[in-house]
Scaffold this motif. Sequence first.
Motif, mmCIF file in Angstrom:
data_model
loop_
_atom_site.group_PDB
_atom_site.id
_atom_site.type_symbol
_atom_site.label_atom_id
_atom_site.label_comp_id
_atom_site.label_asym_id
_atom_site.label_seq_id
_atom_site.Cartn_x
_atom_site.Cartn_y
_atom_site.Cartn_z
ATOM 1 N N CYS A 421 0.826 -1.214 0.000
ATOM 2 C CA CYS A 421 0.000 0.000 0.000
ATOM 3 C C CYS A 421 0.857 1.259 0.000
ATOM 4 C CB CYS A 421 -0.932 0.002 1.217
ATOM 5 S SG CYS A 421 -2.217 -1.267 1.172
ATOM 6 N N PHE A 422 1.849 1.296 0.873
ATOM 7 C CA PHE A 422 2.690 2.492 0.959
ATOM 8 C C PHE A 422 3.502 2.686 -0.330
ATOM 9 C CE2 PHE A 422 6.528 4.828 2.304
ATOM 10 C CZ PHE A 422 5.913 5.970 2.803
ATOM 11 N N THR A 423 3.993 1.572 -0.889
ATOM 12 C CA THR A 423 4.745 1.659 -2.145
ATOM 13 C C THR A 423 3.867 2.210 -3.254
ATOM 14 O OG1 THR A 423 6.136 -0.217 -1.502
ATOM 15 C CG2 THR A 423 6.056 0.340 -3.842
ATOM 16 N N TYR A 424 2.606 1.773 -3.284
ATOM 17 C CA TYR A 424 1.705 2.281 -4.328
ATOM 18 C C TYR A 424 1.467 3.778 -4.180
ATOM 19 C CZ TYR A 424 -2.424 3.423 -6.989
ATOM 20 O OH TYR A 424 -3.289 4.048 -7.851
ATOM 21 N N ARG A 426 3.500 5.970 -3.057
ATOM 22 C CA ARG A 426 4.698 6.631 -3.591
ATOM 23 C C ARG A 426 4.719 6.544 -5.123
ATOM 24 N NH1 ARG A 426 8.407 9.849 -1.483
ATOM 25 N NH2 ARG A 426 10.026 8.710 -2.609
ATOM 26 N N PHE A 427 4.343 5.406 -5.656
ATOM 27 C CA PHE A 427 4.268 5.202 -7.099
ATOM 28 C C PHE A 427 3.297 6.201 -7.720
ATOM 29 C CE2 PHE A 427 1.665 3.155 -10.432
ATOM 30 C CZ PHE A 427 2.622 2.881 -11.402
ATOM 31 N N ARG A 428 2.163 6.352 -7.109
ATOM 32 C CA ARG A 428 1.139 7.264 -7.620
ATOM 33 C C ARG A 428 1.616 8.718 -7.564
ATOM 34 N NH1 ARG A 428 -3.502 10.048 -6.145
ATOM 35 N NH2 ARG A 428 -5.340 9.689 -7.465
ATOM 36 N N ASP A 429 2.250 9.090 -6.452
ATOM 37 C CA ASP A 429 2.767 10.454 -6.320
ATOM 38 C C ASP A 429 3.888 10.723 -7.328
ATOM 39 O OD1 ASP A 429 0.995 10.946 -4.292
ATOM 40 O OD2 ASP A 429 2.442 10.619 -2.670
ATOM 41 N N ALA A 430 4.697 9.694 -7.608
ATOM 42 C CA ALA A 430 5.786 9.864 -8.573
ATOM 43 C C ALA A 430 5.237 10.053 -9.981
ATOM 44 C CB ALA A 430 6.717 8.664 -8.518
ATOM 45 N N LEU A 431 4.192 9.322 -10.329
ATOM 46 C CA LEU A 431 3.552 9.513 -11.633
ATOM 47 C C LEU A 431 3.062 10.940 -11.784
ATOM 48 C CD1 LEU A 431 1.372 6.267 -12.004
ATOM 49 C CD2 LEU A 431 3.463 6.825 -13.260
ATOM 50 N N LYS A 432 2.425 11.445 -10.737
ATOM 51 C CA LYS A 432 1.899 12.813 -10.759
ATOM 52 C C LYS A 432 3.018 13.828 -10.861
ATOM 53 C CE LYS A 432 -1.233 15.883 -8.221
ATOM 54 N NZ LYS A 432 -2.094 16.021 -7.006
ATOM 55 N N ALA A 433 4.095 13.609 -10.107
ATOM 56 C CA ALA A 433 5.222 14.551 -10.099
ATOM 57 C C ALA A 433 5.915 14.603 -11.456
ATOM 58 C CB ALA A 433 6.216 14.157 -9.015
ATOM 59 N N GLN A 434 5.890 13.489 -12.190
ATOM 60 C CA GLN A 434 6.569 13.434 -13.480
ATOM 61 C C GLN A 434 5.622 13.628 -14.656
ATOM 62 O OE1 GLN A 434 9.308 10.115 -13.882
ATOM 63 N NE2 GLN A 434 9.711 10.065 -11.683
ATOM 64 N N GLY A 435 4.367 13.965 -14.349
ATOM 65 C CA GLY A 435 3.415 14.276 -15.403
ATOM 66 C C GLY A 435 2.959 13.095 -16.225
ATOM 67 N N ILE A 436 2.995 11.890 -15.643
ATOM 68 C CA ILE A 436 2.549 10.683 -16.343
ATOM 69 C C ILE A 436 1.105 10.398 -15.955
ATOM 70 C CG2 ILE A 436 2.949 8.219 -16.704
ATOM 71 C CD1 ILE A 436 5.866 8.678 -15.944
ATOM 72 N N SER A 437 0.233 10.379 -16.922
ATOM 73 C CA SER A 437 -1.180 10.142 -16.647
ATOM 74 C C SER A 437 -1.433 8.673 -16.340
ATOM 75 C CB SER A 437 -2.027 10.568 -17.848
ATOM 76 O OG SER A 437 -3.376 10.197 -17.666
ATOM 77 N N ARG A 438 -2.197 8.406 -15.301
ATOM 78 C CA ARG A 438 -2.563 7.030 -14.968
ATOM 79 C C ARG A 438 -3.476 6.429 -16.025
ATOM 80 N NH1 ARG A 438 -5.748 7.144 -10.475
ATOM 81 N NH2 ARG A 438 -5.495 4.898 -10.124
ATOM 82 N N PRO A 442 -1.698 0.286 -18.434
ATOM 83 C CA PRO A 442 -2.522 -0.863 -18.869
ATOM 84 C C PRO A 442 -3.709 -1.110 -17.951
ATOM 85 C CG PRO A 442 -0.182 -1.425 -18.910
ATOM 86 C CD PRO A 442 -0.286 -0.097 -18.231
ATOM 87 N N TYR A 443 -3.562 -0.774 -16.670
ATOM 88 C CA TYR A 443 -4.641 -0.990 -15.702
ATOM 89 C C TYR A 443 -4.650 0.191 -14.739
ATOM 90 C CZ TYR A 443 -7.678 -3.335 -12.299
ATOM 91 O OH TYR A 443 -8.715 -3.668 -11.471
ATOM 92 N N LYS A 444 -5.822 0.771 -14.538
ATOM 93 C CA LYS A 444 -5.954 1.909 -13.629
ATOM 94 C C LYS A 444 -6.777 1.477 -12.418
ATOM 95 C CE LYS A 444 -7.615 6.706 -13.375
ATOM 96 N NZ LYS A 444 -8.265 7.804 -14.113
ATOM 97 N N ALA A 445 -6.143 1.519 -11.253
ATOM 98 C CA ALA A 445 -6.802 1.087 -10.017
ATOM 99 C C ALA A 445 -7.976 1.994 -9.680
ATOM 100 C CB ALA A 445 -5.797 1.073 -8.869
ATOM 101 N N ARG A 446 -9.015 1.399 -9.121
ATOM 102 C CA ARG A 446 -10.223 2.137 -8.765
ATOM 103 C C ARG A 446 -10.129 2.693 -7.344
ATOM 104 N NH1 ARG A 446 -14.116 -2.833 -10.200
ATOM 105 N NH2 ARG A 446 -12.307 -3.867 -9.249
ATOM 106 N N TRP A 447 -10.906 3.741 -7.120
ATOM 107 C CA TRP A 447 -11.107 4.329 -5.784
ATOM 108 C C TRP A 447 -9.805 4.805 -5.132
ATOM 109 C CZ3 TRP A 447 -12.733 -1.179 -5.562
ATOM 110 C CH2 TRP A 447 -13.930 -1.376 -6.245
ATOM 111 N N GLN A 448 -8.912 5.330 -5.933
ATOM 112 C CA GLN A 448 -7.619 5.746 -5.397
ATOM 113 C C GLN A 448 -7.546 7.253 -5.183
ATOM 114 O OE1 GLN A 448 -5.644 3.502 -4.319
ATOM 115 N NE2 GLN A 448 -6.788 1.802 -5.252
ATOM 116 N N PRO A 449 -6.753 7.675 -4.181
ATOM 117 C CA PRO A 449 -5.905 6.862 -3.288
ATOM 118 C C PRO A 449 -6.612 6.428 -2.009
ATOM 119 C CG PRO A 449 -5.448 9.159 -2.895
ATOM 120 C CD PRO A 449 -6.513 9.125 -3.975
ATOM 121 N N TYR A 450 -7.932 6.708 -1.919
ATOM 122 C CA TYR A 450 -8.655 6.486 -0.664
ATOM 123 C C TYR A 450 -8.642 5.024 -0.232
ATOM 124 C CZ TYR A 450 -10.220 10.916 -2.580
ATOM 125 O OH TYR A 450 -10.234 12.162 -3.145
ATOM 126 N N ALA A 451 -8.884 4.118 -1.194
ATOM 127 C CA ALA A 451 -8.924 2.701 -0.854
ATOM 128 C C ALA A 451 -7.581 2.226 -0.312
ATOM 129 C CB ALA A 451 -9.322 1.880 -2.081
#
Length: 532
Positions: A421-424, A426-438, A442-451
């Motif tokens: 969970c914690f790694t994800y 960080r992964f999600r924040d890194a995507l945002k920081a580098q301007g990479i759209s989720r 290939p797969y976009k997790a649902r209900w994030q980051p709340y879940a």
Amino acid sequence: MATPVELGQKFEHEEGRTNSSLSLKQTDHTHRRLKNRHIQLIGIGGVVGTALFVQIGAALAKGGPASLFVAFTLWCFVILAITECTAEMVTWIPISSPFLRFADHFVDEAFGFAAGINFFFFQAVQVPFEVTAVNLLIQFWTEKIPVWAIILIVLTLYLIINVFAVSSYGETEYWLALGKAILAVGLIAFTFVTMLGGNPKHDRYGFRNWDPSSVSGAPFAEYTKDGSLGRFLGFLACLISASYTIAGPEYVSMTAGEAMSPRKTMPRAFSSVFWRLTFFFSIGALCVGIVVPYNDPNLIGAINSPAQNAGASPYVLAMERLGIPVLPHIVNALILTAVFSAGNSYVFIASRTLFGLALEGKAPKQLTYCTKHGVPIYCVFLVLGISCLSFLELGNASEVVLSWFINLVTASQLLNFAVICFTYLRFRDALKAQGISRDSLPYKARWQPYATWIALFLTLLMAFVDGYPVFVNWNVTTFLFSYTMIGVTPVLFLCWKLYHKTKWRSLKEIDFFSAERQVIDEYERSFAISKN
């Protein structure tokens, strides 16, 4: 035209050369030979075993049928959240030992080391426990077979299955896991038929064990205390049991580096694992509370027995109560295959965990050696060496010693979920920081980051809650077994961090395994061409 298997070998070797050019510590020479049908059932193979068919009776006795069903159903949603975030990362970067290496690359090198050791220790210790369970199940029929012979045969079979090739493991586990699924569905059908009167006694018992007015009825049973507090503690005991019993996404993810066409295979595997496990565990918990009373004397006696074989299974107890003569033996045989399969899965996962640690330079480099079939053979040998702890069963205090090991790692699975969970996050924040759209993944997790935040909180909470009885009746030994790994894991993190002077990964500088992804992209394209 090259076959898919040949392409898998070709591009896996190219991945090794690419990794080397990027100064990664070791190379990955595993082969992509696991097919979609293999991976679909491997997630079931590692988690469906004695816990669902036998040990679940202990949770029923503490909390009652309603507490058991509600607790297992609720925890399935936590597993759903973990499955979602794991799927988003692994389907984009399907490499060997993925979530452990993600912890290194997305968080901190020391974090990956601590997570890897924790997960490896958890998996490796499970193997001798399952080997011991095989012997106990055989004792349901006879005690004439020498214990040492059973242990030796089981370990030899694990060696043969895991050393010959990845495909042999996948094929074996496919059929064993299929047997588990048949057993689970069969027991659910048994519950439905017999509760409606389809049994030798023609007893339409229905939901009698849920009826508060009946002698055996107490949907929410009291545990250790009376009244509302006792019922809450009963529910908590069931929730603790569920938190250590239900898993799945981590087992599926560990096949990513050896999956054929992973960008297509892995999303399907992750999508199905939650629904299958929910069906087995949630409906299974419901059925257990139907077929046997929570306070059944035979159930309590079997739970307290030092040798919990198939006779401790709520289903077997129900069959004996209803006068069904042959079915208990069939169920015992299928449970035996389920336990064997679980041990086989632990050998595979533990060896791949150790292999991933070696790839990242956190274990001896000799462990990165793979056979021509793509098997990290030294890792398999080491895991099977640890599995020789099962020979402790030859001693009088064997069950005590083995239970010590299991109790010692009970918190490890929850810590592993918290790591994912914690790694994800960080992964999600890194995507945002580098301007990479989720949306491009290939797969976009649902209900994030709340879940993921909820799952992180609950997994850490349950890791600490598990040992709560020790604070009611203080016992130093119980305290150490309940909380050792919770203390050891941060120590591993700090020791590695201070010794190697590692730094917290910068979100803008995190590299999402770009070289490996390029190789996988090319492999996927060539795989698609070969299929056409």
